[in-house]
Design a protein around this motif. Structure first.
Motif, PDB file in Angstrom:
ATOM      1  N   VAL A 271       0.835  -1.206   0.000  1.00 24.49           N
ATOM      2  CA  VAL A 271       0.000   0.000   0.000  1.00 24.49           C
ATOM      3  C   VAL A 271       0.870   1.255   0.000  1.00 24.49           C
ATOM      4  O   VAL A 271       0.533   2.259  -0.647  1.00 24.49           O
ATOM      5  N   LEU A 272       2.006   1.219   0.686  1.00 26.40           N
ATOM      6  CA  LEU A 272       2.904   2.373   0.683  1.00 26.40           C
ATOM      7  C   LEU A 272       3.440   2.667  -0.716  1.00 26.40           C
ATOM      8  O   LEU A 272       3.758   3.819  -1.037  1.00 26.40           O
ATOM      9  N   GLN A 273       3.551   1.642  -1.553  1.00 28.51           N
ATOM     10  CA  GLN A 273       3.974   1.855  -2.935  1.00 28.51           C
ATOM     11  C   GLN A 273       2.872   2.511  -3.763  1.00 28.51           C
ATOM     12  O   GLN A 273       3.154   3.238  -4.721  1.00 28.51           O
ATOM     13  N   ILE A 274       1.622   2.240  -3.385  1.00 26.30           N
ATOM     14  CA  ILE A 274       0.489   2.838  -4.107  1.00 26.30           C
ATOM     15  C   ILE A 274       0.243   4.265  -3.634  1.00 26.30           C
ATOM     16  O   ILE A 274       0.099   5.195  -4.433  1.00 26.30           O
ATOM     17  N   ASP A 275       0.202   4.443  -2.335  1.00 23.78           N
ATOM     18  CA  ASP A 275      -0.141   5.736  -1.725  1.00 23.78           C
ATOM     19  C   ASP A 275       1.155   6.415  -1.295  1.00 23.78           C
ATOM     20  O   ASP A 275       1.606   6.260  -0.166  1.00 23.78           O
ATOM     21  N   GLN A 276       1.745   7.204  -2.182  1.00 28.05           N
ATOM     22  CA  GLN A 276       3.143   7.606  -2.029  1.00 28.05           C
ATOM     23  C   GLN A 276       3.380   8.791  -1.097  1.00 28.05           C
ATOM     24  O   GLN A 276       4.467   8.933  -0.537  1.00 28.05           O
ATOM     25  N   HIS A 277       2.427   9.685  -0.971  1.00 25.82           N
ATOM     26  CA  HIS A 277       2.543  10.826  -0.038  1.00 25.82           C
ATOM     27  C   HIS A 277       3.840  11.605  -0.257  1.00 25.82           C
ATOM     28  O   HIS A 277       4.589  11.874   0.675  1.00 25.82           O
ATOM     29  N   ARG A 278       4.089  11.973  -1.508  1.00 24.93           N
ATOM     30  CA  ARG A 278       5.277  12.741  -1.849  1.00 24.93           C
ATOM     31  C   ARG A 278       4.955  14.232  -1.954  1.00 24.93           C
ATOM     32  O   ARG A 278       3.819  14.609  -2.251  1.00 24.93           O
ATOM     33  N   PRO A 279       5.930  15.099  -1.778  1.00 23.38           N
ATOM     34  CA  PRO A 279       5.664  16.548  -1.852  1.00 23.38           C
ATOM     35  C   PRO A 279       5.311  17.002  -3.260  1.00 23.38           C
ATOM     36  O   PRO A 279       5.871  16.511  -4.244  1.00 23.38           O
ATOM     37  N   TRP A 280       4.398  17.958  -3.349  1.00 19.62           N
ATOM     38  CA  TRP A 280       4.147  18.645  -4.605  1.00 19.62           C
ATOM     39  C   TRP A 280       5.316  19.582  -4.903  1.00 19.62           C
ATOM     40  O   TRP A 280       5.774  20.322  -4.026  1.00 19.62           O
ATOM     41  N   THR A 281       5.784  19.570  -6.130  1.00 15.72           N
ATOM     42  CA  THR A 281       6.831  20.499  -6.557  1.00 15.72           C
ATOM     43  C   THR A 281       6.440  21.258  -7.823  1.00 15.72           C
ATOM     44  O   THR A 281       7.149  22.183  -8.221  1.00 15.72           O
ATOM     45  N   ASP A 282       5.350  20.883  -8.456  1.00 16.42           N
ATOM     46  CA  ASP A 282       4.906  21.502  -9.708  1.00 16.42           C
ATOM     47  C   ASP A 282       3.839  22.550  -9.394  1.00 16.42           C
ATOM     48  O   ASP A 282       2.825  22.260  -8.747  1.00 16.42           O
ATOM     49  N   SER A 283       4.058  23.763  -9.875  1.00 17.12           N
ATOM     50  CA  SER A 283       3.128  24.861  -9.598  1.00 17.12           C
ATOM     51  C   SER A 283       1.774  24.682 -10.267  1.00 17.12           C
ATOM     52  O   SER A 283       0.858  25.484 -10.033  1.00 17.12           O
ATOM     53  N   ALA A 284       1.603  23.626 -11.054  1.00 16.72           N
ATOM     54  CA  ALA A 284       0.297  23.369 -11.673  1.00 16.72           C
ATOM     55  C   ALA A 284      -0.790  23.149 -10.636  1.00 16.72           C
ATOM     56  O   ALA A 284      -1.983  23.344 -10.928  1.00 16.72           O
ATOM     57  N   ILE A 285      -0.416  22.767  -9.411  1.00 13.52           N
ATOM     58  CA  ILE A 285      -1.425  22.533  -8.375  1.00 13.52           C
ATOM     59  C   ILE A 285      -1.895  23.836  -7.732  1.00 13.52           C
ATOM     60  O   ILE A 285      -2.964  23.868  -7.108  1.00 13.52           O
ATOM     61  N   LEU A 286      -1.149  24.917  -7.897  1.00 12.38           N
ATOM     62  CA  LEU A 286      -1.476  26.154  -7.191  1.00 12.38           C
ATOM     63  C   LEU A 286      -2.838  26.739  -7.591  1.00 12.38           C
ATOM     64  O   LEU A 286      -3.597  27.192  -6.725  1.00 12.38           O
TER      65      LEU A 286
END
Length: 327
Positions: A271-286
């Motif tokens: 499950v940890l491989q599926i649900d990665q919980h990594r930081p956003w770095t792309d401003s497309a989310i802003l």
């Protein structure tokens, strides 16, 4: 917007900080107002500072609908015996779940949380691999509404009750009809959605970069129309696990342990491989954040140590500062 970092109230984690002042200083250095706490199974320290806990993530059971519905045959198949099932859940029957959630709601109240988070999902360990599910979204939502209303009805809890989306059966924030049914069915005025951006990305295995992920989240907001106004908080992280899911699901592992604890360990790593919980770095989310305007934002990021936690949150804060500095 109130920002928090996700932190379990667990002694091993809390020992990473010299004292409460050290933790509070770290929180503020990282640009946060407090923590979103989750109970670690231990007594909560009596001297925990007032105001540190901004939000509270309720306990959750990944696989609970069969227990709620009294499907003893299914429980025997999953756990080998009802005795083993009882050892996992802390008992059998609906009152087992109600008791544990009531106790957790009381913890949130004592800690002064402004909101609590409740998972609306159900998945067995085998289903995490097979991706063939015994319960539909609507069946899980039906059970969740029964549980939620039993807990909340007639109560004057001092916090907002927010439902969190998953990619497993239940509330996914991909079907407006199901979202509306869930929200309308909760008999509690101070309610809303806690949108988990990474969980929503896990619903689409075709995503290959953060910009595609942001566009997908935006499309789901479009699909939900005015229902999107019910989003009051965000778990902020990103997950691009589509290639892993496509190559590691559809079947059980060749060596699937018989012993429950070993199966749990194998499943947890999966499950940890599926649900990665990594930081956003792309401003497309802003622009997505600007569109939602959440009251609460929690940095819910994978970290094994304080140093990793600090780096991950600092990375996302660097991205958020671009939003603040935009003309």
């Amino acid at each position: 917007m109130i920002q928090s970092m996700s932190l379990p109230l667990y002694s091993d984690t809390l020992r990473e900080y010299q004292d409460w002042a050290d933790l509070q200083q770290e929180v503020h250095t990282l640009g946060c107002d407090g923590i979103e706490a989750i109970w670690g199974g231990e007594p909560i320290p009596e001297d925990l500072p007032a105001g540190l806990v901004q939000g509270y993530h309720l306990i959750f059971f990944h696989d609970w609908v069969d227990l709620w519905n009294g499907n003893w045959t299914a429980l025997k198949e999953k756990y080998g015996s009802l005795e083993q099932a009882a050892s996992v859940y802390g008992g059998l029957g609906r009152e087992t779940l109600l008791r544990q959630y009531r106790e957790d709601l009381e913890r949130a109240k004592r800690l002064g949380a402004g909101y609590v988070v409740f998972h609306v999902s159900d998945v067995s360990m085998e289903e995490c691999f097979a991706y063939r599910f015994s319960h539909s979204n609507d069946q899980v939502i039906t059970a969740a509404l029964e549980l939620i209303n039993e807990l909340l009805q007639g109560k004057a809890w001092p916090f907002a009750f927010l439902v969190e989306n998953q990619w497993w059966p239940g509330f996914t924030f991909t079907d407006p009809r199901q979202t509306e049914r869930l929200l309308d069915g909760i008999r509690y005025d101070n309610k809303g959605i806690l949108l988990d951006t990474g969980h929503l990305m896990n619903c689409c295995t075709g995503l290959r970069n953060q910009a595609e992920g942001a566009a997908y989240i935006g499309a789901m907001l479009d699909r939900h129309g005015s229902l999107s106004a019910m989003i009051r908080g965000i778990h902020f992280h990103q997950s691009l696990s589509g290639p892993y899911v496509q190559s590691h699901t559809g079947r059980l592992p060749e060596e699937w342990p018989e012993e429950f604890g070993q199966r749990f360990s194998v499943n947890y790593a999966h499950v940890l491989q599926i649900d990665q919980h990594r930081p956003w770095t792309d401003s497309a989310i802003l622009p997505i954040l600007a569109r939602i305007e959440p009251a609460w934002l929690t940095h819910e990021l994978t970290s094994r140590t304080r140093a990793e936690r600090t780096r991950a949150i600092a990375s996302q804060q660097a991205l958020l500062r671009k939003r603040e500095n935009a003309p």
